[in-house]
Design a protein around this motif. Structure first.
Motif, PDB file in Angstrom:
ATOM      1  N   VAL A 170       0.838  -1.206   0.000  1.00 18.22           N
ATOM      2  CA  VAL A 170       0.000   0.000   0.000  1.00 18.22           C
ATOM      3  C   VAL A 170       0.867   1.248   0.000  1.00 18.22           C
ATOM      4  O   VAL A 170       0.610   2.204  -0.748  1.00 18.22           O
ATOM      5  N   ASN A 171       1.903   1.253   0.838  1.00 20.63           N
ATOM      6  CA  ASN A 171       2.811   2.410   0.882  1.00 20.63           C
ATOM      7  C   ASN A 171       3.488   2.638  -0.470  1.00 20.63           C
ATOM      8  O   ASN A 171       3.604   3.775  -0.943  1.00 20.63           O
ATOM      9  N   ALA A 172       3.930   1.561  -1.098  1.00 21.42           N
ATOM     10  CA  ALA A 172       4.583   1.684  -2.403  1.00 21.42           C
ATOM     11  C   ALA A 172       3.596   2.192  -3.450  1.00 21.42           C
ATOM     12  O   ALA A 172       3.939   3.041  -4.282  1.00 21.42           O
ATOM     13  N   TYR A 173       2.374   1.691  -3.406  1.00 24.72           N
ATOM     14  CA  TYR A 173       1.363   2.072  -4.400  1.00 24.72           C
ATOM     15  C   TYR A 173       1.014   3.552  -4.314  1.00 24.72           C
ATOM     16  O   TYR A 173       0.796   4.213  -5.329  1.00 24.72           O
ATOM     17  N   LEU A 174       0.989   4.080  -3.074  1.00 26.21           N
ATOM     18  CA  LEU A 174       0.616   5.479  -2.877  1.00 26.21           C
ATOM     19  C   LEU A 174       1.816   6.424  -2.836  1.00 26.21           C
ATOM     20  O   LEU A 174       1.647   7.632  -2.686  1.00 26.21           O
ATOM     21  N   GLY A 175       3.013   5.874  -2.943  1.00 23.27           N
ATOM     22  CA  GLY A 175       4.204   6.724  -2.964  1.00 23.27           C
ATOM     23  C   GLY A 175       4.671   7.171  -1.604  1.00 23.27           C
ATOM     24  O   GLY A 175       5.292   8.237  -1.482  1.00 23.27           O
TER      25      GLY A 175
ATOM     26  N   MET B 132      11.688  -5.360  -4.389  1.00 22.88           N
ATOM     27  CA  MET B 132      10.258  -5.508  -4.653  1.00 22.88           C
ATOM     28  C   MET B 132      10.002  -5.536  -6.166  1.00 22.88           C
ATOM     29  O   MET B 132      10.377  -4.625  -6.890  1.00 22.88           O
ATOM     30  N   SER B 133       9.369  -6.579  -6.621  1.00 27.42           N
ATOM     31  CA  SER B 133       9.014  -6.706  -8.029  1.00 27.42           C
ATOM     32  C   SER B 133       7.650  -6.062  -8.272  1.00 27.42           C
ATOM     33  O   SER B 133       6.672  -6.425  -7.613  1.00 27.42           O
ATOM     34  N   PRO B 134       7.556  -5.114  -9.211  1.00 35.75           N
ATOM     35  CA  PRO B 134       6.252  -4.509  -9.512  1.00 35.75           C
ATOM     36  C   PRO B 134       5.213  -5.543  -9.929  1.00 35.75           C
ATOM     37  O   PRO B 134       4.043  -5.449  -9.551  1.00 35.75           O
ATOM     38  N   LEU B 135       5.638  -6.570 -10.698  1.00 32.16           N
ATOM     39  CA  LEU B 135       4.680  -7.591 -11.142  1.00 32.16           C
ATOM     40  C   LEU B 135       4.152  -8.405  -9.966  1.00 32.16           C
ATOM     41  O   LEU B 135       2.962  -8.716  -9.889  1.00 32.16           O
ATOM     42  N   GLU B 136       5.066  -8.735  -9.034  1.00 31.85           N
ATOM     43  CA  GLU B 136       4.619  -9.467  -7.839  1.00 31.85           C
ATOM     44  C   GLU B 136       3.704  -8.604  -6.990  1.00 31.85           C
ATOM     45  O   GLU B 136       2.688  -9.064  -6.459  1.00 31.85           O
ATOM     46  N   MET B 137       4.055  -7.330  -6.875  1.00 29.88           N
ATOM     47  CA  MET B 137       3.248  -6.406  -6.087  1.00 29.88           C
ATOM     48  C   MET B 137       1.828  -6.316  -6.622  1.00 29.88           C
ATOM     49  O   MET B 137       0.851  -6.419  -5.879  1.00 29.88           O
ATOM     50  N   PHE B 138       1.705  -6.163  -7.948  1.00 30.02           N
ATOM     51  CA  PHE B 138       0.369  -5.997  -8.511  1.00 30.02           C
ATOM     52  C   PHE B 138      -0.401  -7.306  -8.584  1.00 30.02           C
ATOM     53  O   PHE B 138      -1.632  -7.296  -8.625  1.00 30.02           O
ATOM     54  N   SER B 139       0.294  -8.429  -8.587  1.00 36.61           N
ATOM     55  CA  SER B 139      -0.425  -9.703  -8.486  1.00 36.61           C
ATOM     56  C   SER B 139      -1.085  -9.833  -7.125  1.00 36.61           C
ATOM     57  O   SER B 139      -2.116 -10.502  -6.986  1.00 36.61           O
ATOM     58  N   GLN B 140      -0.494  -9.168  -6.112  1.00 32.29           N
ATOM     59  CA  GLN B 140      -1.057  -9.195  -4.768  1.00 32.29           C
ATOM     60  C   GLN B 140      -2.143  -8.134  -4.584  1.00 32.29           C
ATOM     61  O   GLN B 140      -3.159  -8.375  -3.930  1.00 32.29           O
ATOM     62  N   ILE B 141      -1.930  -6.957  -5.173  1.00 38.34           N
ATOM     63  CA  ILE B 141      -2.831  -5.837  -4.905  1.00 38.34           C
ATOM     64  C   ILE B 141      -4.017  -5.785  -5.861  1.00 38.34           C
ATOM     65  O   ILE B 141      -5.071  -5.225  -5.537  1.00 38.34           O
ATOM     66  N   SER B 142      -3.892  -6.381  -7.051  1.00 39.73           N
ATOM     67  CA  SER B 142      -4.955  -6.278  -8.055  1.00 39.73           C
ATOM     68  C   SER B 142      -6.295  -6.857  -7.597  1.00 39.73           C
ATOM     69  O   SER B 142      -7.342  -6.265  -7.894  1.00 39.73           O
TER      70      SER B 142
END
Length: 416
Positions: free
Chosen positions: A365-370, A385-395
């Motif tokens: 959440v912190n990464a997504y909101l900057g 932190m992998s952006p693809l892994e992050m968005f697989s979790q947050i999507s």
């Protein structure tokens, strides 16, 4: 009549009424107090101390010890710790001991802001992120009890205590207020906003109100959907360019509040339904160009967008009655909604608490909101932190929020 409109001037009182009466938000604590049950039995000792030493504090607060005695106790504590450090080759301080609870809360919730609200320990990220976060007092109280119970269980063997005989403390008093941001945005308010935007667009199309009304209503709808999905900050250059979207992955790099080194640029994700909405918006522009008088500023703006070669042409814009194109800014967006008094970056105040309430890891959440400090850049070259892994979790959470609010692709002049 829109639930967002008011004939009176914007004020904090009206904002609170809008958030609480219309949006279903709980009252936000003004004294920052949370009632918790003590994990140890010390009621009898506490009453003795209170009768002999208690000192009135600010408001209804009371200190166990008067100020002159607190200084003496602090000096004695430091002396005891100094002796302990020499004998056991450790480096304990009162601050480090007090941070044990902060660390335990963070371990359980993954969120530094939760720990900061409960312990009072603050640093840059917790100060910034807490402006966009609200949580119920009961949830904080339950988190505190979980952390204390975990600490007790792990410390008991070292203290020679039988874990089976630990005091089973129970919470008897509720904490009815929320804590954190005073801009406490609940799902009901967002749902009503979405319904209002859809209604305004449908009425503009039904009344055949003309190019300006239909286009501006659609642009307002798409703009707020992007704001609520990405947590875009309310800066002058509000929305990205069409060339910046990766249509395959839905990823988009935005730089909404950055320095010369662009160290605060971040990656966001546009869900498939939002990509579909942007595609419908482009088709709407294609049809709308035939309704505009050739040679006007609005006609040229659309022409540049559809040709795809003008990277300096904003994707979203408004149209004046004289066919002039108006840049999309926080102020121009606000002017499209009569009586709107809430901040344009309301999506940030909605995203953080909702994503956390749904169980999204706080680091994502912190990464997504900057929300990060120098040296913590999650999208930097050396980040783990992998952006693809992050968005697989947050999507999945973002899709749940889309369904919850009622965001669906809408057409303007083009049929679906």
């Amino acid at each position: 009549r829109s639930p967002l409109s008011s004939s009176s001037a914007a004020s904090d009182v009206y904002k609170r009424q809008l958030l609480e009466r219309v949006g279903g938000a709980s009252k936000t604590s003004t004294d920052h107090r949370i009632i918790v049950s003590s994990p140890i039995r010390f009621q009898r000792i506490a009453k003795l101390i209170e009768r002999k030493y208690s000192d009135s504090g600010a408001g209804r607060a009371k200190y166990f010890f008067p100020s002159w005695l607190r200084g003496t106790l602090d000096a004695r504590l430091r002396k005891v710790l100094s002796t302990c450090n020499r004998q056991n080759d450790v480096r304990l301080t009162p601050l480090r001991i007090s941070q044990a609870l902060f660390d335990e809360i963070t371990t359980i919730s993954t969120d530094w802001v939760d720990a900061s609200l409960l312990t009072g320990h603050v640093f840059t990220i917790t100060e910034v992120a807490s402006h966009y976060y609200s949580i119920s007092g009961d949830d904080l109280q339950a988190l505190y009890h979980s952390a204390v119970d975990s600490l007790r269980s792990r410390l008991a063997p070292y203290l020679g205590l039988d874990i089976r005989r630990l005091y089973d403390f129970q919470q008897t008093l509720p904490n009815v207020t929320d804590h954190g941001s005073k801009l406490n945005v609940k799902p009901l308010l967002v749902k009503m906003m979405v319904q209002h935007f859809k209604h305004e667009l449908a009425m503009a199309k039904r009344r055949q109100a003309g190019v300006t009304a239909v286009h501006n209503a659609l642009t307002t709808y798409v703009s707020f959907w992007i704001l609520f999905c990405t947590g875009y900050r309310a800066v002058n250059d509000l929305i990205f360019r069409i060339q910046e979207i990766d249509w395959t992955s839905g990823l988009l790099v935005i730089s909404d509040k950055d320095d010369d080194y662009q160290s605060n640029s971040r990656v966001v994700w546009l869900p498939p339904k939002l990509l579909q909405q942007i595609d419908l918006y482009m088709k709407h522009l294609d049809v709308m160009q035939t309704k505009l008088r050739p040679g006007t500023p609005a006609w040229h703006h659309v022409h540049k967008l559809l040709r795809g070669g003008a990277v300096d042409t904003p994707l979203l814009f408004f149209i004046h009655e004289d066919c002039a194109a108006q840049r999309l800014t926080p102020e121009s967006l606000r002017q499209q909604i009569e009586g709107y008094t809430l901040p344009i970056n309301i999506g940030r105040h909605y995203l953080r608490p909702r994503l956390r309430a749904l169980g999204c890891h706080a680091e994502y959440v912190n990464a997504y909101l900057g929300h990060w400090q120098i040296g913590q850049e999650p999208f930097g070259r050396y980040s783990s932190m992998s952006p693809l892994e992050m968005f697989s979790q947050i999507s999945p959470f973002l899709e749940s929020l889309r369904i919850e609010a009622g965001w669906t692709p809408q057409t303007g002049f083009a049929n679906a």
